[in-house]
Enzyme design. Sequence first.
Site: not given
Length: 364
Positions: A48, A231
């Site tokens: 990521h 998130e």
Amino acid sequence: MDNHRDTAPNPLTEPELPATELPATGLPVADLAGAEAVVRILPIAELHLHIEGTLQPELIFELAERNGITLPYSGLDELRGLYEFSDLQSFLDLYYANMAVLRTEQDFADMTRAYLARAQEAGVRHAEIMMDPQAHLARGVSLKTCVNGVASALATSVEDFGISTLLIAAFLRDLPEESALEVLDALLAMNAPIAAIGLDSAEVGNPPAKFERLFARAREAGLRLTAHAGEEGPASYIIDSLDILGVERIDHGIRCMDDPELVERLVDDRIPLTVCPLSNVRLRTVDTLADHPLPAMLAAGLNVSVNSDDPAYFGGYVDDNFAQLTAVFELSEFDRARLAANSIHSSFASEDRKAELLDELNGG
Ligand code: HPA
Ligand code: ZN
């Protein structure tokens, strides 16, 4: 089933086991500046990482000068003073603004090489790198320029840095799906060297369902699938990313902890969650690192890895993430090895490459 064992648990093959100390592996040790712990650098896969988020302030000024661009900052100190974020959007505003300095293939290549050089020091042996083509097209920079620039640095990464790589085209979820479809088609038409697609940018209000056709088309084209979810957005975005988009991996995913049933499903299905602790602190998704759910996620048996997201903006690369986590949570070497093993198992690398990396992690 017979649970008797007469050998020590191995975090590389048995990630669900409780934490136990591992013997030293003989891998290099790095000093941890600013904290008491000494952290062993483990070979990992970084899954990521936004390449545009590796653009350091110094390189921003260097590229501005090279391209004759006048920046709206008097100098490095003023720019660095802006790296205080209240949420995801406040970061995205600066992240997109700073991309203005990326104009030529050389600029993209230089940025990518700078990341790879630093990632090598951090123990990264395999990197799956996201880029945001729509953000560059919007500034009048062609797909060819941004894709070829990044790809040219990746092409020699194994030779130059010992890091295998693959490229992920990330789509901006705050733009219409039609734009994403057009750009995906253009990438496929130019035979761009992409292995996967992702979904990033402003999450809340841009649910996964908006991109159902995009992900279906990418799947048909043989691409691997990942998406940011959970998130800032709710746990339901994680569920919809799995069920509607069919993603194999979830970027971030920390909000799954709000939904015990979802946690159970993620554990059962070994769904990878690419967690970015320093990013979550800087974007105020959690108050402090001590409040981060990573230890609870590990304890729940989730398949989590540690990643840097946008290291130039969030105060550290992946080794810094590991070092600060270790200092705050007293992570054992077993926990760190498990996180490293999870990153390798969760990558889109070939089975041969994964075996090589696991062997290296095992001290081989
Ligand atoms: N979240 C969403 N989109 C992003 C991020 C992030 O942390 N970094 C770059 N694009
Ligand atoms: Zn991200």
